[in-house]
Enzyme design. Structure first.
Site, PDB file in Angstrom:
ATOM      1  CG  ASN A 142      -2.053  -0.971   1.090  1.00 32.31           C
ATOM      2  OD1 ASN A 142      -2.655  -1.069   0.030  1.00 32.31           O
ATOM      3  ND2 ASN A 142      -2.370  -1.692   2.161  1.00 32.31           N
ATOM      4  CB  CYS A 164      -6.412  -5.710  -1.944  1.00 31.61           C
ATOM      5  SG  CYS A 164      -7.133  -5.201  -0.371  1.00 31.61           S
ATOM      6  CG  HIS A 165      -7.029 -10.026   2.180  1.00 32.63           C
ATOM      7  ND1 HIS A 165      -5.961 -10.587   2.822  1.00 32.63           N
ATOM      8  CD2 HIS A 165      -7.349  -8.929   2.906  1.00 32.63           C
ATOM      9  CE1 HIS A 165      -5.656  -9.879   3.900  1.00 32.63           C
ATOM     10  NE2 HIS A 165      -6.498  -8.876   3.975  1.00 32.63           N
ATOM     11  CG  HIS A 194      -8.084  -0.242   0.969  1.00 31.16           C
ATOM     12  ND1 HIS A 194      -7.002   0.200   1.696  1.00 31.16           N
ATOM     13  CD2 HIS A 194      -7.928  -1.578   0.842  1.00 31.16           C
ATOM     14  CE1 HIS A 194      -6.211  -0.822   1.990  1.00 31.16           C
ATOM     15  NE2 HIS A 194      -6.760  -1.904   1.473  1.00 31.16           N
ATOM     16  NE  ARG A 261     -23.180   8.246  14.239  1.00 31.37           N
ATOM     17  CZ  ARG A 261     -23.444   7.655  13.067  1.00 31.37           C
ATOM     18  NH1 ARG A 261     -24.231   6.592  13.019  1.00 31.37           N
ATOM     19  NH2 ARG A 261     -22.918   8.122  11.954  1.00 31.37           N
TER      20      ARG A 261
END
Length: 424
Positions: A142, A164-165, A194, A261
Site C-alpha cells: 500500500n 488485496c483480499h 479499499h 458513535r
C-alpha cells in the site's frame, strides 16, 4: 522450472501465509522460491520459514536484481521505512490534531507512504524489465491505488496486477451474516482499492441485500459501523473495513461524537504495526532456539497463489485485481487505478469491463482518486506543490485542518521522512 520471487520477504508473517497457500497446490511443489530483502536478519528468517513450509528449492539474496533473475512472478510486499516510518505517519499528523486510524492508503499517511515507495518502485520496475521482462508483478504494497497508477505511468510495459483480499473477506463476512455459504454466492464488485462496492450480491438468483437490511435492523450494534453507515446512505456496501473507510471521507474522524458513535479505533495501524514487529521477533527467536515458529494468526486467503497456479496450470478462475483504468469503469478517470474482476488463465490476468458505476459511488471514488492522481503527479513531474495539493484535496485532512495547518503539516512530514522521499 517456475520461479516466484518475493521482494520484501522479511515481512515474515505474510511470506509464510503466501508460501503456505502456494505450496498447497501439488503442481507448485517443485517451484523455485527466490527471497529478497535488504535486512539480512529478516532474510535469513524468511529462508528458514520457506524451507520449513516445504519449499524444495529456495534461494535468498540481498541483491534485488540477482533475486529476480529468471522469475516468472514477482510478489512485492515491501514497507519502505518499516515500523518507524509508520509511527511518523501517525505521530506528526497527531501533533496537528489530525486523527488517523490506518494511514496507509489515503490521507496524509497514505500520501507520504506513497511518496517514499515510488523511488523503490522505479528501481524494482527497472530490474524486472532488465532481467525478467515477461514476469508478472503482483503488488500487495500500500497505498495500492497510488502504486499501481505510478507503475502504469512510469513503466507501461510492465505486467502489473495489484492484489488485496478486502473484497473476498467482505463477501465472506456478509454471507455469514445472512446465513448463506460464501462459496455459493454470485457477486460483482468494482471501484477503487479499499473503496470498491458490492454492486450485485446474489444466492441462487436471489438478491441478498434485503436480507442484509433485515440483519442490520435486528442488530443495532451493526449500525455503529462506518461501512453500514455508508451503505445506508449510498445504497451499496463498501469493501474495506470501517477503520479504513472512515479515512476516505470527511464526515467521521473530525467529530468526537462520530468517533464514539462508530467506535473508531484511532491509531489502530500503529498498534498493528508494533504487533507485527513483535510477531517477527518471536518467530526469529523460536527459529534460533530450534523451536517451531508461532502458528499463523489467521487463515488468510490470498490471491497471489491463485494467480500463480492459473499461470502454471491454465485453470480459469475469477478474482479482484487493481489495474490501470483502460475503459474498465467508464465514469472514473482513464489511467487511474481501479479494482475490477479479472479472469486468470495460463496467459495471464484479464480484467473485466464493468461500465459505469452508480453516480454517487463514482463521485466518492473520484474524490479518492483526486488525491491519488496528485500524489503520483508530484513524483512523476517532480513538483512538490502537488504534494500540498493532494493534502488540500484529501477529504479527511481538509475536514480537520485549516489550509495553513495543512501546509505546515506537509512541511513537517517532508522533514520527518527526509531521505526516504528521495529513495535513500
Amino acid at each position: 522450472m517456475f520461479t516466484i520471487a518475493f521482494v520484501g520477504a522479511g515481512s515474515v508473517e505474510f511470506t509464510r501465509q503466501l508460501l503456505r497457500d502456494v505450496l498447497s497446490f501439488p503442481e507448485l511443489a517443485g517451484c523455485t522460491i527466490s527471497l529478497h530483502d535488504i535486512d539480512s536478519e529478516r532474510l535469513e528468517v524468511a529462508g528458514k520459514l520457506a524451507r520449513l513450509a516445504g519449499a524444495a528449492n529456495v534461494r535468498t539474496s540481498l541483491e534485488r536484481r540477482e533475486a529476480l533473475e529468471g522469475a516468472d512472478v514477482v510478489v512485492n510486499m515491501v514497507a519502505i521505512g518499516g515500523h518507524q516510518a509508520t509511527l511518523k505517519d501517525f505521530d506528526v499528523p497527531e501533533s496537528f490534531g489530525l486523527r488517523q486510524t490506518i494511514g496507509d492508503t489515503l490521507g496524509i499517511g497514505g500520501i507520504f507512504r506513497g511518496l517514499r515507495t515510488f523511488p523503490f518502485l522505479d528501481g524494482l520496475a527497472a530490474d524486472i524489465l532488465a532481467v525478467c521482462p515477461d514476469a508478472w508483478l503482483l503488488n500487495y504494497t500500500n497505498p495500492m491505488a497510488m502504486n499501481i497508477q505510478y507503475l502504469a505511468t512510469v513503466a507501461p510495459r510492465l505486467k502489473v496486477a495489484g492484489l488485496c483480499h478486502s473484497v473476498h473477506w467482505t463477501i465472506h463476512d456478509l454471507s455469514a451474516l445472512v446465513g448463506v455459504p460464501p462459496e455459493e454466492v454470485d457477486f460483482l464488485s468494482a471501484g477503487v482499492n479499499h473503496q470498491a462496492w458490492i454492486l450485485r450480491w446474489q444466492h441462487e438468483g436471489r438478491d441478498l441485500y434485503p436480507a442484509l437490511d433485515a440483519a442490520i435492523a435486528a442488530d443495532p450494534g451493526l449500525a455503529r459501523r462506518v461501512r453500514v453507515d455508508l451503505y445506508r446512505r449510498f445504497g451499496f456496501y463498501p469493501t474495506e473495513t470501517s477503520e479504513h473507510s472512515s479515512e476516505y471521507v470527511p464526515w467521521y474522524l473530525k467529530h468526537e461524537s462520530e468517533v464514539e458513535r462508530l467506535r473508531l479505533p484511532i491509531r489502530d495501524y500503529a498498534t498493528i504495526s508494533a504487533e507485527n514487529v513483535a510477531t517477527y521477533e518471536k518467530t526469529r527467536d523460536a527459529l534460533r532456539a530450534g523451536d517451531e515458529p508461532p502458528p499463523l494468526t489467521e487463515d488468510a486467503v490470498e490471491y497471489a497463489p491463485q494467480v500463480i497456479h492459473s499461470l502454471v496450470t491454465g485453470q480459469r478462475r475469477t478474482i479482484q485485481v487493481n489495474v490501470a483504468n483502460d475503459g474498465l469503469i467508464t465514469n472514473l478517470p482513464a489511467g487511474a487505478a481501479v479494482e475490477v474482476p479479472a479472469t486468470l488463465d495460463r496467459l495471464g490476468v484479464h480484467p473485466h469491463h464493468v461500465g459505469a458505476l452508480p453516480r454517487q459511488l463514482a463521485a466518492l471514488n473520484r474524490s479518492f482518486l483526486n488525491v491519488v492522481d496528485l500524489t503520483v503527479a508530484a513524483a512523476v513531474e517532480g513538483n512538490p506543490d502537488h504534494v500540498r495539493h493532494a493534502a488540500l484535496c484529501d477529504p479527511a485532512t481538509a475536514a480537520a485542518l485549516t489550509v495553513g495547518q495543512i501546509d505546515d503539516l506537509v512541511s513537517a512530514m517532508m522533514a520527518a521522512h527526509g531521505d526516504l522521499l528521495r529513495g535513500a
